[in-house]
Scaffold this active site. Structure first.
Site, PDB file in Angstrom:
ATOM      1  N   GLU A 113       7.958 -21.275 -10.609  1.00  0.00           N
ATOM      2  CA  GLU A 113       8.401 -20.016 -11.209  1.00  0.00           C
ATOM      3  C   GLU A 113       9.582 -19.444 -10.220  1.00  0.00           C
ATOM      4  O   GLU A 113       9.671 -19.599  -9.122  1.00  0.00           O
ATOM      5  CB  GLU A 113       7.394 -18.859 -10.993  1.00  0.00           C
ATOM      6  N   LYS A 115      11.317 -16.870  -7.689  1.00  0.00           N
ATOM      7  CA  LYS A 115      10.762 -16.080  -6.387  1.00  0.00           C
ATOM      8  C   LYS A 115      11.549 -14.788  -6.535  1.00  0.00           C
ATOM      9  O   LYS A 115      12.638 -14.614  -6.412  1.00  0.00           O
ATOM     10  CB  LYS A 115      11.114 -16.493  -5.349  1.00  0.00           C
ATOM     11  N   ARG A 136       0.720  -4.681  -0.476  1.00  0.00           N
ATOM     12  CA  ARG A 136       0.193  -5.704   0.310  1.00  0.00           C
ATOM     13  C   ARG A 136      -0.343  -5.252   1.568  1.00  0.00           C
ATOM     14  O   ARG A 136      -1.277  -5.799   2.280  1.00  0.00           O
ATOM     15  CB  ARG A 136       1.065  -6.781   0.376  1.00  0.00           C
ATOM     16  N   CYS A 407      33.794  16.181  13.484  1.00  0.00           N
ATOM     17  CA  CYS A 407      33.854  17.469  14.126  1.00  0.00           C
ATOM     18  C   CYS A 407      34.458  17.713  15.511  1.00  0.00           C
ATOM     19  O   CYS A 407      34.427  18.584  16.104  1.00  0.00           O
ATOM     20  CB  CYS A 407      32.587  18.425  13.819  1.00  0.00           C
TER      21      CYS A 407
HETATM   22  S1  IVH Z   1       2.962 -16.651  -5.227  1.00  0.00           S
HETATM   23  C1  IVH Z   1      -0.506 -16.393  -1.753  1.00  0.00           C
HETATM   24  N1  IVH Z   1       5.005 -16.331  -7.116  1.00  0.00           N
HETATM   25  O1  IVH Z   1       7.030 -13.822  -2.356  1.00  0.00           O
HETATM   26  C2  IVH Z   1       0.803 -15.811  -2.247  1.00  0.00           C
HETATM   27  N2  IVH Z   1       5.036 -14.917  -4.884  1.00  0.00           N
HETATM   28  O2  IVH Z   1       7.585 -14.706   0.375  1.00  0.00           O
HETATM   29  C3  IVH Z   1       1.153 -16.118  -3.642  1.00  0.00           C
HETATM   30  N3  IVH Z   1       6.908 -13.532  -4.660  1.00  0.00           N
HETATM   31  O3  IVH Z   1       3.950 -12.501  -0.825  1.00  0.00           O
HETATM   32  C4  IVH Z   1       2.386 -15.712  -3.861  1.00  0.00           C
HETATM   33  N4  IVH Z   1       7.873 -14.240  -6.699  1.00  0.00           N
HETATM   34  O4  IVH Z   1       5.067 -11.259  -2.884  1.00  0.00           O
HETATM   35  C5  IVH Z   1       4.500 -15.898  -5.825  1.00  0.00           C
HETATM   36  N5  IVH Z   1       6.533 -16.271  -8.666  1.00  0.00           N
HETATM   37  C6  IVH Z   1       6.085 -15.939  -7.492  1.00  0.00           C
HETATM   38  C7  IVH Z   1       6.634 -14.852  -6.575  1.00  0.00           C
HETATM   39  C8  IVH Z   1       6.062 -14.630  -5.379  1.00  0.00           C
HETATM   40  C9  IVH Z   1       7.808 -13.586  -5.596  1.00  0.00           C
HETATM   41  C10 IVH Z   1       6.649 -12.906  -3.476  1.00  0.00           C
HETATM   42  C11 IVH Z   1       5.109 -12.655  -3.128  1.00  0.00           C
HETATM   43  C12 IVH Z   1       4.930 -13.415  -1.810  1.00  0.00           C
HETATM   44  C13 IVH Z   1       6.484 -13.371  -1.249  1.00  0.00           C
HETATM   45  C14 IVH Z   1       6.525 -14.643  -0.118  1.00  0.00           C
END
Ligand code: IVH
Length: 663
Positions: A113, A115, A136, A407
């Protein structure tokens, strides 16, 4: 209309609105024009106005509801919110796959997916109803941001299925929204958000959901926290079920059955990322099967079944032509790099902030240098380094000016702080910010003054410092564009009323660096009038419980500036109260000389409310436990402060005992 009839109609309308919200915000395929949607909402609002007993929390009208909060309640996550391991190379991805295969002893199926560059939140649904949303935080506990998350239209308040689940996602702003917001901030003289993550975090921190609603936040859900009787066996199944229930599951999500395919897929996105309407800073690779995820387990920081592949930051070389110094509206002097214009991922860059003098020294950036600039998930580029081999010896070392470039007042650097500030309250660069702060609700609370009026008053030269507000005449005000006699009169009345404010409000309104409402109250508690505060030495100020060396120095610096003393004199001349008022501080002294520390979640009141109660009774609230602490109040799931209190033998109260004390 009869109640029963209204009920049927209201429910039908709500269903219809929910359906359109979903089509618009989740599926991105609106079916009706916005005007028609607005009409449906107006109709529902009218019916609910007539039959308030039929309003339910999950009604689409309740997305922005209630009064601004005083602070956020703390929430303990049912399952901790972990982070992800990062990788930057193909080799590291292959090593991850090796570890997974070795542990599982089979070839896993992966799901990949985007990020999302945003802020992680947790949503909790019960019986298909939105119950709570939290940030979080430290992974175990976060802030209850339910009111703010409810403003996100893509978050359904009611689902068509009775799910009970905790689901995690990313709150973000589209590139377009972030650009719009930053433009607005620029005109308001506010600091820009460097990336969507900062913008999302800044937005969720707002205490007034009405303000949050204006930010047009969005969300993608990407991780299951916990679920009751879901029957889902894979991540993919979960994402599909979420989508089916109208929840905004992350998309696209691609299954890959070998690491080779994963690598091809993530590489294909490295170049396509700019085509997405939102920022992504990499891709996330997850083992699809929940059972396999369980087998792999987690470390205490991150899961072993998922990994983030971060895209490389995009860089360019250019020449640093000059370093200018800007004065922000809080008085902070910021060095700004003037660059030879260079193109970097979609925009031409000719300026960028260098943050502060220390940063320039640390990176040894000199005027005339060839510099490397970088854009990660960042909207605002940064200078990451210097190409030393390109130096000719002609480069000049930058030095921060000792006087404000606007100033000419002397600037100061407080204690350990990196920022250099101009402390002159009449400095033109800061004037607007200072005057707006002065008029704010928690400061002098001058009714009817908004940023637009303040700007006009400054532009026309009528206001050169905040004391000038009290010398405005009705004729001058009504001359302002679009201002009638009546509005002008209202402004004058607001000003008159504010003259009788308490001393602590006035101290806070002065806008001394590091002096918030709490410190202002402490100062008003110690000094009976503003005149004696202006003479206080650093040593004397430091003796006040709750005031440290840095704040003491900041207060002292403020009153050393002769411009500021003149403005204070003008305030007093205008009839503004500068003396402590009877009963302005504590209404009691039951807690005199006592210090309270709170830890854990309180059920019947927020931490802010509890601290306020303590102060009202003459006590002090502190964030850390020491031998001087009188009581530690331990709520639900207290933190390390409880252990420390036990170690130091500090008396511990539970919520009930604390409330008993308040009575
Ligand atoms: S999975 C157990 N999927 O990236 C944590 N995280 O750098 C599983 N994030 O804390 C996270 N897109 O907040 C996951 N498709 C995605 C994401 C994603 C953004 C963020 C998430 C995580 C952080 C880590």
């Amino acid at each position: 209309m009869k109640l029963s009839q209204a009920k049927t109609e209201i429910e039908a309308l709500r269903e219809e609105i929910r359906c359109h919200e979903r089509k618009y915000y989740v599926d991105a395929k609106p079916e009706i024009p916005d005007t028609e949607f607005d009409m449906l909402m107006k109709h529902l609002e009218a019916l609910e106005f007539e039959f308030p007993e039929l309003i339910t929390p999950d009604s689409p009208t309740q997305r922005v509801g209630g009064e601004p909060l005083k602070g956020f309640k703390q929430v303990t996550h049912k399952v901790p919110m972990l982070s992800l391991d990062n990788t930057y190379s193909e080799e590291e991805l292959r090593a991850f796959d090796e570890r997974v295969r070795k542990s599982l002893k089979i070839e896993p199926e992966y799901i990949v997916e985007p990020k999302i560059d945003g802020l992680a939140v947790n949503l909790f649904y019960k019986d298909g109803k939105f119950m709570q949303a939290s940030t979080r935080g430290d992974g175990a506990r976060g802030d209850d941001v339910s009111g703010n998350i409810k403003t996100i239209r893509a978050v359904p308040l009611k689902l068509p299925v009775k799910f009970e689940l905790e689901v995690r996602g990313e709150v973000y702003l589209t590139k377009e929204e972030l650009a719009r917001l930053n433009k607005e901030r620029e005109t308001e003289g506010e600091e820009l958000f460097a990336n969507p993550r900062n913008a999302a975090a800044g937005s969720l921190k707002l205490l007034d959901p009405k303000q949050v609603a204006k930010r047009n936040l969005n969300i993608f859900l990407h991780t299951l926290g916990s679920a009751v009787d879901s029957g889902w066996t894979t991540h993919e199944e979960m994402l599909q079920a979420l989508k089916k229930a109208g929840l905004p599951a992350v998309t696209p999500a691609q299954k890959c059955n070998t690491i080779g395919k994963v690598i091809d897929y993530v590489n294909s996105w490295e170049s396509k990322r700019d085509s997405l309407p939102f920022e992504i800073d990499g891709m996330v690779i997850k083992v699809n099967s929940f059972e396999e995820q369980q087998v792999l387990g987690t470390t205490n920081k991150s899961p072993r079944y998922a990994i983030a592949y971060k895209f490389k930051a995009r860089q360019a070389l250019t020449k640093l032509l000059d370093i200018l110094v800007q004065v922000g509206r809080t008085g902070i002097l910021t060095p700004v790099a003037v660059l030879e214009p260079v193109h970097l991922s979609g925009s031409t860059i000719s300026r960028c902030t260098l943050h502060n003098e220390d940063e320039i020294k640390r990176k040894d950036i000199r005027i005339g240098d060839t510099v490397i600039i970088e854009k990660g998930g960042e909207v605002i580029p940064k200078v990451v380094g210097v190409v030393e081999s390109k130096r000719t010896g002609e480069e000049k070392i930058f030095k921060m000016p000792s006087r404000c470039p606007v100033c000419s007042s002397k600037v100061s650097r407080l204690g350990e702080e990196v920022a250099v500030r101009c402390q002159n309250v009449s400095c033109k660069a800061q004037l607007e910010g200072r005057v707006i702060h002065f008029t704010r609700r928690n400061a002098m609370d001058i009714e009817n003054f908004g940023p637009a009026i303040v700007e006009k008053l400054i532009d026309t030269g009528k206001v050169k410092d905040y004391a000038d507000l009290y010398y405005l005449e009705i004729g001058e005000l009504s001359e302002l564009e679009r201002m009638g006699e009546k509005s002008a009169l209202n402004l004058i009345e607001g000003l008159e009323k504010s003259k009788g404010n308490t001393l602590s409000r006035l101290i806070f309104a002065l806008g001394i660096s590091d002096v918030g409402e709490n410190t202002a109250e402490l100062l008003a508690g110690k000094y009976a009038d503003l005149a004696s505060l202006t003479c206080a030495s650093v040593e004397e100020l430091q003796k006040i419980r709750g005031i440290g060396p840095k704040v003491a120095e900041s207060i002292n610096n403020f009153f050393l500036e002769s411009h500021n003393l003149k403005v204070i004199e003008k305030l007093a001349q205008a009839g503004v109260n500068t003396r402590r008022k009877k009963g302005e501080l504590a209404t009691g002294n039951k807690f005199k000389d006592m210090t309270f520390v709170f830890t854990g979640e309180l059920l019947s009141l927020t931490r802010d409310e509890a601290e306020r109660e303590v102060k009202k009774l003459g006590g002090a609230a502190s964030g850390s436990v020491s031998a001087k602490t009188t009581f530690v109040v331990a709520g639900n799931e207290p933190g390390s402060k409880l252990a420390k209190a036990k170690k130091l033998g500090v008396k511990i109260l539970d919520e009930e005992a604390f409330k008993e004390l308040l009575r």
